[in-house]
Design a protein around this motif. Structure first.
Motif, short mmCIF file in Angstrom:
data_model
loop_
_atom_site.label_atom_id
_atom_site.label_comp_id
_atom_site.label_asym_id
_atom_site.label_seq_id
_atom_site.Cartn_x
_atom_site.Cartn_y
_atom_site.Cartn_z
N ILE A 20 0.83 -1.21 0.00
CA ILE A 20 0.00 0.00 0.00
C ILE A 20 0.86 1.24 0.00
N ASN A 22 -0.23 5.01 0.09
CA ASN A 22 -1.24 6.07 0.11
C ASN A 22 -0.57 7.42 0.11
N SER A 37 -4.55 4.63 8.00
CA SER A 37 -3.51 4.05 8.88
C SER A 37 -2.15 4.68 8.66
N ASP A 88 -5.57 3.03 -6.86
CA ASP A 88 -6.72 2.91 -5.96
C ASP A 88 -7.56 4.17 -6.16
N ASN A 122 -8.00 -0.29 -9.18
CA ASN A 122 -8.54 -0.82 -7.92
C ASN A 122 -9.64 0.11 -7.45
N VAL A 167 -10.20 -4.24 -10.10
CA VAL A 167 -10.65 -4.81 -8.83
C VAL A 167 -12.03 -4.21 -8.53
N GLN A 223 -14.43 -4.02 -5.67
CA GLN A 223 -14.55 -4.28 -4.23
C GLN A 223 -16.00 -4.11 -3.81
N PHE A 266 -13.25 -5.66 3.26
CA PHE A 266 -13.23 -5.67 4.73
C PHE A 266 -13.21 -4.23 5.24
N LEU A 291 -8.92 -10.42 -4.15
CA LEU A 291 -7.96 -9.61 -3.40
C LEU A 291 -8.53 -9.38 -2.00
N GLY A 317 -8.05 -7.29 1.72
CA GLY A 317 -7.39 -6.18 2.40
C GLY A 317 -7.87 -6.05 3.83
N LYS A 327 -6.78 -2.52 9.81
CA LYS A 327 -8.19 -2.10 9.92
C LYS A 327 -8.73 -2.36 11.32
N1 LIG Z 1 -9.10 -3.41 -3.08
C1 LIG Z 1 -9.04 -2.78 -1.89
N2 LIG Z 1 -8.66 -1.48 -1.84
C2 LIG Z 1 -8.63 -0.82 -0.64
N3 LIG Z 1 -8.30 0.48 -0.59
C3 LIG Z 1 -8.27 1.15 0.60
C4 LIG Z 1 -8.60 0.47 1.78
C5 LIG Z 1 -8.63 1.22 3.07
O1 LIG Z 1 -7.47 1.00 3.76
P1 LIG Z 1 -6.23 2.05 3.75
O2 LIG Z 1 -6.84 3.43 3.95
O3 LIG Z 1 -5.40 1.62 4.89
O4 LIG Z 1 -5.56 1.96 2.44
N4 LIG Z 1 -8.93 -0.85 1.78
C6 LIG Z 1 -8.96 -1.51 0.56
C7 LIG Z 1 -9.33 -2.91 0.47
O5 LIG Z 1 -9.64 -3.58 1.48
N5 LIG Z 1 -9.36 -3.48 -0.77
#
Ligand SMILES: Nc1nc2ncc(COP(=O)(O)O)nc2c(=O)[nH]1
Length: 267
Positions: free
Chosen positions: A7, A9, A16, A83, A102, A125, A127, A176, A203, A205, A209
């Motif tokens: 990850i 971000n 996180s 993402d 994603n 992806v 989700q 999740f 996938l 994640g 969390k």
């Molecule tokens: N595909 C997918 N993408 C995601 N992007 C952000 C977060 C939120 O978590 P973060 O803010 O720690 O990135 N969780 C997911 C996840 O569970 N699956």
């Protein structure tokens, strides 16, 4: 072999690691660190999806991510995923070298997303999601969460196919967190093999969390160890990849699992 998605971000308020890698130089350095730790994919996110997060414009999102993507879209670095819930960001990111879109909203947040991804050769992806962070908890009631998540993801898969995305380019994710109470998340985790049995790549994640914090407490080390345990369990249930902050710990856990099960050598 279950892949590890690291990850990255680049947002000031991610759930996180908010604000730690906002600058491009720091983000590039972290991408290289994720690669050195063994990431198979690097997931770049420019909009926080933490509970209660306010939305940013796609323009602001693109300012955060596009220079970074151009700097790390190299044959010597892992595959990159973007993402994003915004079609315009997805298209710009694919043009800059991203191979996976994603979308935590499964194409629901932006009606242009599925048709846009259909014009590319990127994977997507989808989700499971029931609304933006600001109000997702308002819609989080489930009678049978496993069946509902599988059913809603099947609908999103059909929408993607109808938009022109071939089935083989679709990856599913149970989502999740995202408005799900910890107890719901563990129910979903226990039945993950019902989702992987649907025939798509899945996938997972869980990293850092609330469901993990409930078990591990607030310490980052314990959190990443608990996350690594979920990575092994997800692999055991047939997950295609796990999305984590601490790549090294999850890679070690997966290596240990493979040694125990004899399911393939190597790191
Ligand atoms: N595909 C997918 N993408 C995601 N992007 C952000 C977060 C939120 O978590 P973060 O803010 O720690 O990135 N969780 C997911 C996840 O569970 N699956």
């Amino acid at each position: 072999m279950t892949l590890v998605m690291g990850i990255l971000n680049v947002t000031p308020d991610s759930f996180s690691d908010g604000g730690r890698f906002l600058g491009v130089d720091e983000a590039i350095a972290h991408a290289h660190a994720l690669a050195a730790s063994g990431a198979d994919i690097i997931d770049v996110g420019g909009e926080s999806t933490r509970p209660g997060a306010t939305r940013v414009t796609s323009e602001a999102e693109q300012v955060r991510v596009l220079d970074l993507i151009q700097a790390i879209a190299l044959p010597t670095l892992p595959t990159i995923s973007i993402d994003t819930m915004n079609a315009s960001t997805a298209l710009a990111a694919v043009a800059a070298g991203v191979r996976i879109v994603n979308d935590v909203s499964g194409g629901l947040a932006d009606p242009d997303m599925l048709p846009a991804v259909a014009t590319t050769d990127a994977d997507i992806v989808l989700q499971h999601w029931r609304g933006h962070s600001a109000d997702m908890y308002a819609r989080a009631h489930y009678d049978d969460i496993v069946s509902e998540v599988i059913g809603e993801l099947a609908a999103r898969t059909q929408a993607a196919v109808d938009a022109g995305i071939p089935r083989e380019r679709i990856i599913l994710d149970p989502g999740f967190g995202f408005g799900k109470e910890p107890a719901d998340n563990w129910l979903l985790a226990r039945e993950l093999s019902r989702l992987t049995a649907q025939g798509h790549r899945v996938l997972v994640g869980t990293s850092r969390k609330r469901m993990i914090a409930e078990v591990a407490g607030a310490g980052e080390r314990d959190t990443d160890i608990a996350t690594a345990v979920t990575s092994v369990l997800a692999a055991q249930a047939g997950a295609w990849a796990v999305r984590v902050h601490d790549v090294a710990t999850t890679r070690l856990a997966l290596r240990t699992w493979r040694a125990w099960t004899g399911s393939g050598e190597g790191s």
